[in-house]
Write an enzyme that holds these catalytic residues in place. Sequence first.
Site, PDB file in Angstrom:
ATOM      1  N   GLU A  98       0.173 -11.782   9.498  1.00 41.89           N
ATOM      2  CA  GLU A  98       1.548 -11.705   9.978  1.00 41.89           C
ATOM      3  C   GLU A  98       1.829 -10.359  10.633  1.00 41.89           C
ATOM      4  OE1 GLU A  98       3.805 -14.926   7.126  1.00 41.89           O
ATOM      5  OE2 GLU A  98       3.934 -12.820   6.535  1.00 41.89           O
ATOM      6  N   CYS A 116       5.102  -3.941  13.646  1.00 37.51           N
ATOM      7  CA  CYS A 116       4.406  -3.746  12.374  1.00 37.51           C
ATOM      8  C   CYS A 116       3.213  -4.690  12.379  1.00 37.51           C
ATOM      9  CB  CYS A 116       5.338  -4.053  11.200  1.00 37.51           C
ATOM     10  SG  CYS A 116       4.528  -3.964   9.581  1.00 37.51           S
ATOM     11  N   CYS A 123      -5.574  -8.468   1.018  1.00 36.22           N
ATOM     12  CA  CYS A 123      -5.713  -7.073   0.603  1.00 36.22           C
ATOM     13  C   CYS A 123      -6.413  -7.030  -0.746  1.00 36.22           C
ATOM     14  CB  CYS A 123      -4.335  -6.414   0.511  1.00 36.22           C
ATOM     15  SG  CYS A 123      -4.391  -4.617   0.241  1.00 36.22           S
ATOM     16  N   CYS A 127      -1.444  -3.863  -5.348  1.00 38.02           N
ATOM     17  CA  CYS A 127      -0.203  -3.160  -5.667  1.00 38.02           C
ATOM     18  C   CYS A 127       0.791  -4.179  -6.220  1.00 38.02           C
ATOM     19  CB  CYS A 127       0.368  -2.478  -4.425  1.00 38.02           C
ATOM     20  SG  CYS A 127      -0.711  -1.185  -3.751  1.00 38.02           S
ATOM     21  N   CYS A 130       3.912  -5.698  -4.037  1.00 38.16           N
ATOM     22  CA  CYS A 130       3.662  -6.144  -2.660  1.00 38.16           C
ATOM     23  C   CYS A 130       3.079  -7.548  -2.648  1.00 38.16           C
ATOM     24  CB  CYS A 130       2.699  -5.164  -1.985  1.00 38.16           C
ATOM     25  SG  CYS A 130       2.208  -5.638  -0.308  1.00 38.16           S
ATOM     26  N   GLY A 174      -2.831  -5.639   4.379  1.00 40.06           N
ATOM     27  CA  GLY A 174      -4.091  -4.931   4.258  1.00 40.06           C
ATOM     28  C   GLY A 174      -3.956  -3.424   4.157  1.00 40.06           C
ATOM     29  N   GLU A 175      -5.051  -2.781   3.790  1.00 37.99           N
ATOM     30  CA  GLU A 175      -5.149  -1.327   3.683  1.00 37.99           C
ATOM     31  C   GLU A 175      -5.939  -0.807   4.884  1.00 37.99           C
ATOM     32  OE1 GLU A 175      -5.481   2.371   3.514  1.00 37.99           O
ATOM     33  OE2 GLU A 175      -4.201   1.520   1.936  1.00 37.99           O
ATOM     34  N   SER A 229       1.865   5.735   1.066  1.00 33.82           N
ATOM     35  CA  SER A 229       2.725   4.941   0.180  1.00 33.82           C
ATOM     36  C   SER A 229       2.611   5.540  -1.217  1.00 33.82           C
ATOM     37  CB  SER A 229       2.279   3.473   0.177  1.00 33.82           C
ATOM     38  OG  SER A 229       2.500   2.880   1.428  1.00 33.82           O
ATOM     39  N   LEU A 230       3.575   6.371  -1.579  1.00 32.34           N
ATOM     40  CA  LEU A 230       3.485   7.136  -2.826  1.00 32.34           C
ATOM     41  C   LEU A 230       4.150   6.393  -3.992  1.00 32.34           C
ATOM     42  CD1 LEU A 230       2.505   9.866  -3.972  1.00 32.34           C
ATOM     43  CD2 LEU A 230       4.781  10.768  -3.484  1.00 32.34           C
ATOM     44  N   ASN A 305      12.160  -4.801  -1.510  1.00 31.42           N
ATOM     45  CA  ASN A 305      12.372  -6.189  -1.109  1.00 31.42           C
ATOM     46  C   ASN A 305      11.714  -7.096  -2.134  1.00 31.42           C
ATOM     47  OD1 ASN A 305      13.489  -5.402   1.574  1.00 31.42           O
ATOM     48  ND2 ASN A 305      11.428  -4.556   1.781  1.00 31.42           N
ATOM     49  N   CYS A 348       9.371  -4.961   4.396  1.00 32.33           N
ATOM     50  CA  CYS A 348       8.264  -4.216   3.807  1.00 32.33           C
ATOM     51  C   CYS A 348       7.871  -4.814   2.461  1.00 32.33           C
ATOM     52  CB  CYS A 348       8.683  -2.758   3.634  1.00 32.33           C
ATOM     53  SG  CYS A 348       7.390  -1.688   3.008  1.00 32.33           S
TER      54      CYS A 348
END
Length: 358
Positions: A98, A116, A123, A127, A130, A174-175, A229-230, A305, A348
Amino acid sequence: MTEAAVQQKKDIRKLTADQLKDWMVQHSEQGFRAKQVYEWLWKKSARSFDQMTNLSLKTRQLLDAHFDIRPLAVDQQQKSSDGTIKSSFRLYDGNLVEGVLIPALREADQDRMTACVSSQVGCSLTCKFCATGYMERKRNLDASEIYDQVVEVDRQARENFGAPLTNIVYMGMGEPLLNYRNVLDSVERITSPDGLNMSPKRITVSTAGIAKMIKQLGDDGVKFNLALSLHAANDQKRNQIMPINESNTLKALAEALQYFYRKTGTRVTLEYILFYNFNDTLQDAKELWEFTKRVPAKVNIIEYNPIAEATFKNTDPQTLDKFAAFLESKGVIVNVRRSRGKDIDAACGQLAGKDKAA
């Protein structure tokens, strides 16, 4: 296209310009034809050899006999009430990813059009907040597949808003740093005068935090922006929501970001989602401030979100304001990012690449 048919021909966009030139010469074609073909592939985004009208029919047939162009196709598209457009892209092998077009909301930013894009099918980082993290990682995207997302989202921006794409964020599925070579190759094609000729300063690559690869970005002298992304500046909390932190601790990440800054001179962006009653206290803000003192950075506070797979909640507005105010009182540059496209699961953390026809 069947897998057997795909394997019979090579993906022409995996060749470098020199490799393509060598191939053309070996097949009794003039070397300068390779430059024409490369321009069609990367500058004009040709989807078939038939479109290459300044080549002879014989040359086009020769290319078609040996190579494929494997563009992605828009599978489904949804438009949010705020103007955001989410596209499900089907790849040549049937996989889905996407991508999102995010038009400007504020009048002051009305020319801003952001794409984006995704870098992997699924992934592997799991996380907890997500949607993509709950998917299996099937494969990396090729550089051309990332490039195609940008081309398609740019087309959407022009058709729907009469304006070209201005910014790109690698914040989709993905990373990116676990698909390092393809991501850097895609940036090269997007920024090259022989490609889309966009400024690297308009591109941001976001990572969950792979210290070794952040240092590699520094060694490679990249010109684009880097975001981490902390989401917690406390190892115990970050381990709970981002298992990657167990092998890439905050200490290791701080050292890697310092190295990246020394090599590139580029200030890093720290992305921080405020989860209700988890990482939204003034103590959490203090820990984040302490982290920012270790590396030149600005902070983007991001609205959470919700996703079906997790129970996290967005913090309340008053808590967010206090959190941001504390950081600003310490001299930290803070931006509060409001989510876009939530009503179509385009915001996000919500991208999941589901085949809605299945």
